[in-house]
Design a protein around this motif. Sequence first.
Motif, mmCIF file in Angstrom:
data_model
loop_
_atom_site.group_PDB
_atom_site.id
_atom_site.type_symbol
_atom_site.label_atom_id
_atom_site.label_comp_id
_atom_site.label_asym_id
_atom_site.label_seq_id
_atom_site.Cartn_x
_atom_site.Cartn_y
_atom_site.Cartn_z
ATOM 1 N N ILE A 1 17.881 14.917 -11.645
ATOM 2 C CA ILE A 1 17.409 13.701 -10.980
ATOM 3 C C ILE A 1 16.215 13.149 -11.752
ATOM 4 O O ILE A 1 15.510 13.884 -12.453
ATOM 5 N N GLY A 2 16.005 11.847 -11.645
ATOM 6 C CA GLY A 2 14.858 11.207 -12.263
ATOM 7 C C GLY A 2 13.811 10.874 -11.223
ATOM 8 O O GLY A 2 14.141 10.591 -10.064
ATOM 9 N N VAL A 3 12.565 10.929 -11.617
ATOM 10 C CA VAL A 3 11.457 10.568 -10.728
ATOM 11 C C VAL A 3 10.523 9.631 -11.479
ATOM 12 O O VAL A 3 10.167 9.883 -12.638
ATOM 13 N N THR A 4 10.150 8.537 -10.828
ATOM 14 C CA THR A 4 9.180 7.616 -11.394
ATOM 15 C C THR A 4 8.303 7.087 -10.271
ATOM 16 O O THR A 4 8.489 7.455 -9.103
ATOM 17 N N ALA A 5 7.347 6.239 -10.618
ATOM 18 C CA ALA A 5 6.434 5.692 -9.611
ATOM 19 C C ALA A 5 6.030 4.290 -10.006
ATOM 20 O O ALA A 5 5.838 3.990 -11.193
ATOM 21 N N GLY A 6 5.890 3.431 -9.004
ATOM 22 C CA GLY A 6 5.421 2.081 -9.227
ATOM 23 C C GLY A 6 3.981 2.063 -9.713
ATOM 24 O O GLY A 6 3.255 3.061 -9.605
ATOM 25 N N ALA A 7 3.558 0.916 -10.228
ATOM 26 C CA ALA A 7 2.252 0.805 -10.877
ATOM 27 C C ALA A 7 1.075 0.984 -9.919
ATOM 28 O O ALA A 7 -0.056 1.162 -10.365
ATOM 29 N N SER A 8 1.315 0.936 -8.614
ATOM 30 C CA SER A 8 0.225 1.126 -7.656
ATOM 31 C C SER A 8 0.287 2.489 -6.962
ATOM 32 O O SER A 8 -0.433 2.721 -5.989
ATOM 33 N N ALA A 9 1.129 3.400 -7.452
ATOM 34 C CA ALA A 9 1.268 4.731 -6.851
ATOM 35 C C ALA A 9 0.574 5.770 -7.722
ATOM 36 O O ALA A 9 0.910 5.913 -8.907
#
Length: 318
Positions: free
Chosen positions: A269-277
């Motif tokens: 699975i992939g995990v990422t985060a938005g620029a405000s997280a």
Amino acid sequence: MTVAKPRLHVLLAGPRGFCAGVDRAIRIVEEALKRHGAPVYVRHEIVHNRFVVEGLERLGAIFVDELAEVPDDGQPVVFSAHGVPKSVPAEARDREMYFLDATCPLVSKVHREAERLHARGRHLLLIGHEGHPEVIGTMGQLPDGAMTLVHDAEAARRVTPPEGAELTYTTQTTLSVDDTAEIIAILRERFPGITEPAKESICYATTNRQAAVKAVAARSDLVVVVGAPNSSNSVRLREVAERAGAPRAVMVQRGAELDPALADGCATIGVTAGASAPELLVQEVVDRLRERFDVTTEDVTVAIEDVIFRLPPMRVVA
């Protein structure tokens, strides 16, 4: 007898999480609190992340919808990273408020470019999402009627600018790169004389995070985006992940919101985060997955970001 957990490989997209504009906005509030003490008032969410907002509230920040809610007590007022219409600082000056503008410098560049193009007699088509604070702020830089909002491809096919107007366009900084390219292509076909902005308006952080999520989505059975539902760049990351080949993409604000069973049957699975997280929330998601799986992680980095924005001048406290 201990039952072995199923294995799960987690691809951590990079870059992810805080961008330079978000980091600067948060630091402005924190520094104002250090220098002037509580309360420090903030017009709208400083960034679209409840974890960040609640952390600043605990330090003494008070978030308001409009300046009318701020008492005349001399304490600082901070404008959010998304930018504000010109009417907001004008109101603050009329009331002799001490205000700090935390607008992302890349959003401010869009504002100044819009002013320059308007001064040259151009009518602007703004590609962006209706009602988003950044769009409201950008449209509020020019007189009413000087800018027309184009929110998607269908709107691009229907938009009717003023007759005889010389056209140009600009964009919200947090849009889908691919969607925006489609909209621009439609506008160019309909209006061959339309001119381009001097520089790309979609910010480097948005572009990099979308490129990173594309890199992990192609290898993932599921992509988890850490971000808020009112965060434009986070929502775009989920959409980009699905279009880039991930069978499924979900968005959560905290690790506790993620049902680890969603990853049952997944190998990667992939995990990422938005620029405000913040990165802490990404680690919450990984820890949540470890409750059910034997997790290995791999960083998939497509760009290195070293941008730092300076804080605005602040009053010296005796």
